[in-house]
Design a protein around this motif. Structure first.
Motif, PDB file in Angstrom:
ATOM      1  N   MET A   1       0.582  -1.296   0.084  1.00 35.63           N
ATOM      2  CA  MET A   1       0.168   0.014  -0.033  1.00 35.63           C
ATOM      3  C   MET A   1       0.809   1.535  -0.084  1.00 35.63           C
ATOM      4  SD  MET A   1      -1.716   0.092   3.697  1.00 35.63           S
ATOM      5  CE  MET A   1      -0.632   0.448   5.411  1.00 35.63           C
ATOM      6  N   PRO A   2       2.139   1.183  -0.393  1.00 37.95           N
ATOM      7  CA  PRO A   2       2.890   2.675  -0.301  1.00 37.95           C
ATOM      8  C   PRO A   2       2.176   3.539  -1.525  1.00 37.95           C
ATOM      9  CG  PRO A   2       4.243   0.685  -0.358  1.00 37.95           C
ATOM     10  CD  PRO A   2       3.121   0.146  -0.594  1.00 37.95           C
ATOM     11  N   SER A   3       2.355   4.702  -1.121  1.00 40.36           N
ATOM     12  CA  SER A   3       1.764   5.708  -2.040  1.00 40.36           C
ATOM     13  C   SER A   3       2.660   5.889  -3.307  1.00 40.36           C
ATOM     14  CB  SER A   3       1.768   7.204  -1.248  1.00 40.36           C
ATOM     15  OG  SER A   3       1.644   8.261  -2.259  1.00 40.36           O
ATOM     16  N   SER A   4       2.086   6.264  -4.475  1.00 37.48           N
ATOM     17  CA  SER A   4       2.869   6.158  -5.776  1.00 37.48           C
ATOM     18  C   SER A   4       3.720   7.393  -5.901  1.00 37.48           C
ATOM     19  CB  SER A   4       1.788   6.122  -6.997  1.00 37.48           C
ATOM     20  OG  SER A   4       0.983   7.107  -6.929  1.00 37.48           O
ATOM     21  N   THR A   5       3.425   8.685  -5.184  1.00 36.12           N
ATOM     22  CA  THR A   5       4.186   9.622  -5.116  1.00 36.12           C
ATOM     23  C   THR A   5       4.088  10.015  -3.544  1.00 36.12           C
ATOM     24  OG1 THR A   5       2.233  11.166  -5.143  1.00 36.12           O
ATOM     25  CG2 THR A   5       3.071  10.438  -7.278  1.00 36.12           C
ATOM     26  N   LEU A  75      -9.730  -1.975   7.788  1.00 33.43           N
ATOM     27  CA  LEU A  75      -8.259  -2.031   7.797  1.00 33.43           C
ATOM     28  C   LEU A  75      -7.550  -1.167   6.545  1.00 33.43           C
ATOM     29  CD1 LEU A  75      -7.663  -5.888   8.352  1.00 33.43           C
ATOM     30  CD2 LEU A  75      -7.156  -3.703   9.918  1.00 33.43           C
ATOM     31  N   SER A  76      -8.218  -1.489   5.444  1.00 34.81           N
ATOM     32  CA  SER A  76      -7.706  -0.672   4.283  1.00 34.81           C
ATOM     33  C   SER A  76      -7.967   1.101   4.409  1.00 34.81           C
ATOM     34  CB  SER A  76      -8.212  -1.368   3.041  1.00 34.81           C
ATOM     35  OG  SER A  76      -9.530  -1.094   3.018  1.00 34.81           O
ATOM     36  N   GLY A  77      -9.254   1.210   4.898  1.00 35.28           N
ATOM     37  CA  GLY A  77      -9.558   2.551   4.967  1.00 35.28           C
ATOM     38  C   GLY A  77      -8.950   3.164   5.921  1.00 35.28           C
ATOM     39  N   LEU A  78      -8.504   2.665   7.060  1.00 35.90           N
ATOM     40  CA  LEU A  78      -7.526   3.169   8.284  1.00 35.90           C
ATOM     41  C   LEU A  78      -6.227   3.434   7.581  1.00 35.90           C
ATOM     42  CD1 LEU A  78      -7.393   4.342  11.002  1.00 35.90           C
ATOM     43  CD2 LEU A  78      -6.928   2.185  11.842  1.00 35.90           C
ATOM     44  N   SER A  79      -5.824   2.488   6.904  1.00 35.77           N
ATOM     45  CA  SER A  79      -4.410   2.595   6.367  1.00 35.77           C
ATOM     46  C   SER A  79      -4.326   3.835   5.294  1.00 35.77           C
ATOM     47  CB  SER A  79      -3.943   1.184   5.489  1.00 35.77           C
ATOM     48  OG  SER A  79      -3.854   0.430   6.583  1.00 35.77           O
ATOM     49  N   GLU A  80      -5.217   3.895   4.397  1.00 29.56           N
ATOM     50  CA  GLU A  80      -5.080   5.052   3.354  1.00 29.56           C
ATOM     51  C   GLU A  80      -5.442   6.458   4.233  1.00 29.56           C
ATOM     52  OE1 GLU A  80      -8.509   4.185   0.976  1.00 29.56           O
ATOM     53  OE2 GLU A  80      -7.579   2.286  -0.028  1.00 29.56           O
ATOM     54  N   ARG A 150     -10.132  10.270  12.529  1.00 26.73           N
ATOM     55  CA  ARG A 150     -10.683   9.917  14.060  1.00 26.73           C
ATOM     56  C   ARG A 150     -11.529   8.869  14.144  1.00 26.73           C
ATOM     57  NH1 ARG A 150     -12.601  15.034  17.499  1.00 26.73           N
ATOM     58  NH2 ARG A 150     -14.236  14.725  15.936  1.00 26.73           N
ATOM     59  N   SER A 151     -12.842   9.011  13.144  1.00 27.93           N
ATOM     60  CA  SER A 151     -13.858   8.091  13.313  1.00 27.93           C
ATOM     61  C   SER A 151     -13.351   6.678  13.303  1.00 27.93           C
ATOM     62  CB  SER A 151     -14.712   8.571  12.319  1.00 27.93           C
ATOM     63  OG  SER A 151     -14.303   8.340  11.179  1.00 27.93           O
ATOM     64  N   ARG A 152     -12.597   6.689  12.202  1.00 26.71           N
ATOM     65  CA  ARG A 152     -11.994   5.248  11.957  1.00 26.71           C
ATOM     66  C   ARG A 152     -11.150   4.581  13.016  1.00 26.71           C
ATOM     67  NH1 ARG A 152     -11.782   6.477   6.117  1.00 26.71           N
ATOM     68  NH2 ARG A 152     -13.179   5.030   4.970  1.00 26.71           N
ATOM     69  N   LEU A 153     -10.395   5.544  13.666  1.00 23.77           N
ATOM     70  CA  LEU A 153      -9.427   5.010  14.790  1.00 23.77           C
ATOM     71  C   LEU A 153     -10.380   4.508  15.856  1.00 23.77           C
ATOM     72  CD1 LEU A 153      -6.788   7.999  14.909  1.00 23.77           C
ATOM     73  CD2 LEU A 153      -6.526   5.662  14.479  1.00 23.77           C
ATOM     74  N   GLU A 154     -11.529   5.362  16.184  1.00 29.00           N
ATOM     75  CA  GLU A 154     -12.441   4.899  16.930  1.00 29.00           C
ATOM     76  C   GLU A 154     -13.040   3.621  16.909  1.00 29.00           C
ATOM     77  OE1 GLU A 154     -15.255   8.315  17.183  1.00 29.00           O
ATOM     78  OE2 GLU A 154     -14.068   9.135  18.844  1.00 29.00           O
ATOM     79  N   GLU A 278       8.302   2.915   1.173  1.00 30.96           N
ATOM     80  CA  GLU A 278       7.837   3.269   2.317  1.00 30.96           C
ATOM     81  C   GLU A 278       7.132   2.044   2.921  1.00 30.96           C
ATOM     82  OE1 GLU A 278       5.022   6.560   1.871  1.00 30.96           O
ATOM     83  OE2 GLU A 278       6.647   7.936   2.156  1.00 30.96           O
ATOM     84  N   ARG A 279       7.034   1.951   4.478  1.00 33.09           N
ATOM     85  CA  ARG A 279       6.275   1.016   5.041  1.00 33.09           C
ATOM     86  C   ARG A 279       5.238   1.479   5.999  1.00 33.09           C
ATOM     87  NH1 ARG A 279       6.785  -2.011  10.328  1.00 33.09           N
ATOM     88  NH2 ARG A 279       5.849  -4.127   9.919  1.00 33.09           N
ATOM     89  N   PHE A 280       4.055   1.086   6.222  1.00 34.01           N
ATOM     90  CA  PHE A 280       3.193   1.706   6.986  1.00 34.01           C
ATOM     91  C   PHE A 280       2.781   0.643   7.992  1.00 34.01           C
ATOM     92  CE2 PHE A 280       2.991   4.467   3.465  1.00 34.01           C
ATOM     93  CZ  PHE A 280       2.971   5.646   4.063  1.00 34.01           C
ATOM     94  N   SER A 281       2.501   0.946   9.122  1.00 33.72           N
ATOM     95  CA  SER A 281       1.864  -0.085  10.173  1.00 33.72           C
ATOM     96  C   SER A 281       1.225   0.895  11.118  1.00 33.72           C
ATOM     97  CB  SER A 281       2.945  -1.015  10.639  1.00 33.72           C
ATOM     98  OG  SER A 281       3.990  -0.281  11.415  1.00 33.72           O
ATOM     99  N   ILE A 282       0.158  -0.086  11.714  1.00 32.70           N
ATOM    100  CA  ILE A 282      -0.500   0.410  13.030  1.00 32.70           C
ATOM    101  C   ILE A 282      -0.589  -0.660  14.065  1.00 32.70           C
ATOM    102  CG2 ILE A 282      -3.126   1.088  13.624  1.00 32.70           C
ATOM    103  CD1 ILE A 282      -3.549   1.867  10.435  1.00 32.70           C
ATOM    104  N   CYS A 283      -0.233  -0.021  15.199  1.00 34.18           N
ATOM    105  CA  CYS A 283      -0.088  -0.795  16.230  1.00 34.18           C
ATOM    106  C   CYS A 283      -0.876  -0.658  17.555  1.00 34.18           C
ATOM    107  CB  CYS A 283       1.439  -0.885  16.797  1.00 34.18           C
ATOM    108  SG  CYS A 283       2.477  -1.664  15.983  1.00 34.18           S
TER     109      CYS A 283
END
Length: 333
Positions: A1-5, A75-80, A150-154, A278-283
């Protein structure tokens, strides 16, 4: 899911080498001779068996969770959304996210001192720290993109609480610890989420995405993208944690090692820097209440508040976390 730019102004200044370009971000990662095997124990949340879970915690201190019930769209929405937040300018992130949502980069202790230190001592990472208990009350002046984030985090936090409670109860059953007496050891009010971005690094052989460490938590629940780079230490060897879509990675932290009288292990882990992506993660991290006294035959009684204070003193004095060794009954410090 890395951004293209990449908005290079979104990177902390130290992470902007002259040869890093927008085009480099889209370069394919070097191919490997063979895809590393997935060695992590597998735990099925829909068939959560305390004995099987306990074995994974004893042997590895980390496992892969399947059938966890967290919607893929979340999961995908929060990552985006996290990627959008990270792509804000460095100055915007630094100035507008200070309390209670905080923005950080590199090694926090090092960042507070000076960015002029040797790059060998810098963690090539930035992130947002989000205390979940404060999200519903937050009146924010943050960028408009934060509202949806924020709403997705909740929503994500509610799922993490559900998973954490169930797994902790299963661990107590495996350890033959009374659930009523130990239920307060896991306090959801302490939970927070960290979103991480590991920028591409032009010299990934010289720096770490994140240095080897153990987590201070009871447990940590990780959602990672498809880039890879996470490694865990087992039998003095580093094992690659393969990205597997739709799964979560759960690792045991210091507090659970103490609660279990060292039957479970707080696993050492690290993140390797990546030269081309790039690498993204959510913990998600969860802890005991600050004043809850951890009772263990192998450790002197201590509270999480005392543990954290000691960690901060050690990091400030030595640049590194000492952790549970400070509280051992036979401590030699």
């Amino acid at each position: 899911m890395p951004s293209s730019t990449v908005n290079l102004s979104s990177y902390p200044p130290l992470f902007r080498p002259p040869n890093l370009t927008h085009q480099a971000q889209t370069t394919s990662a070097p191919s490997m001779a063979a895809d590393p095997p997935d060695l992590l124990p597998l735990v099925d949340f829909q068939d959560l068996q305390p004995k099987q879970l306990g074995q994974a915690c004893r042997d590895w201190g980390v496992f892969r969770l399947i059938n966890h019930g967290v919607p893929g769209t979340l999961l995908s929405g929060l990552s985006e959304q996290a990627m959008e937040m990270f792509n804000l300018s460095f100055e915007t992130k630094k100035d507008q996210f200070t309390d209670p949502i905080t923005y950080f980069w590199s090694t926090p202790a090092l960042t507070a001192q000076s960015v002029a230190q040797s790059v060998r001592n810098v963690n090539w990472v930035e992130g947002f720290n989000v205390p979940l208990c404060q999200l519903p009350l937050l009146q924010t002046q943050h960028p408009s993109s934060f509202t949806s984030f924020r709403s997705r985090l909740e929503e994500y936090g509610k799922h993490m609480g559900r998973l954490g409670r169930a797994m902790f109860e299963a661990m107590l059953e495996d350890l033959k610890l009374d659930k009523e007496n130990y239920s307060s050891y896991l306090a959801e009010s302490t939970a927070f989420i960290r979103a991480y971005r590991y920028p591409q690094c032009s010299d990934a052989t010289r720096v770490s995405g994140m240095d080897a460490h153990t987590d201070s938590s009871i447990m940590t629940i990780l959602s990672q993208d498809d880039v890879g780079g996470l490694q865990v230490c087992r039998d003095n060897c580093w094992v690659h944690v393969k990205p597997v879509p739709g799964t979560l990675v759960v690792n045991i932290g210091d507090m659970m090692q103490a609660i279990s009288n060292e039957e479970y292990k707080s696993v050492m882990h690290r993140v390797k820097a990546n030269q081309v992506k790039e690498r993204f993660s959510i913990c998600y991290f969860v802890f005991p209440g600050e004043d809850t006294v951890i009772q263990s035959s192998r450790y002197m009684p201590f509270t999480y508040k005392q543990f954290q204070a000691q960690v901060q003193r050690d990091v400030k004095a030595t640049g590194a976390k000492v952790g549970l060794a400070r509280f051992k009954r036979d401590c030699s410090f």
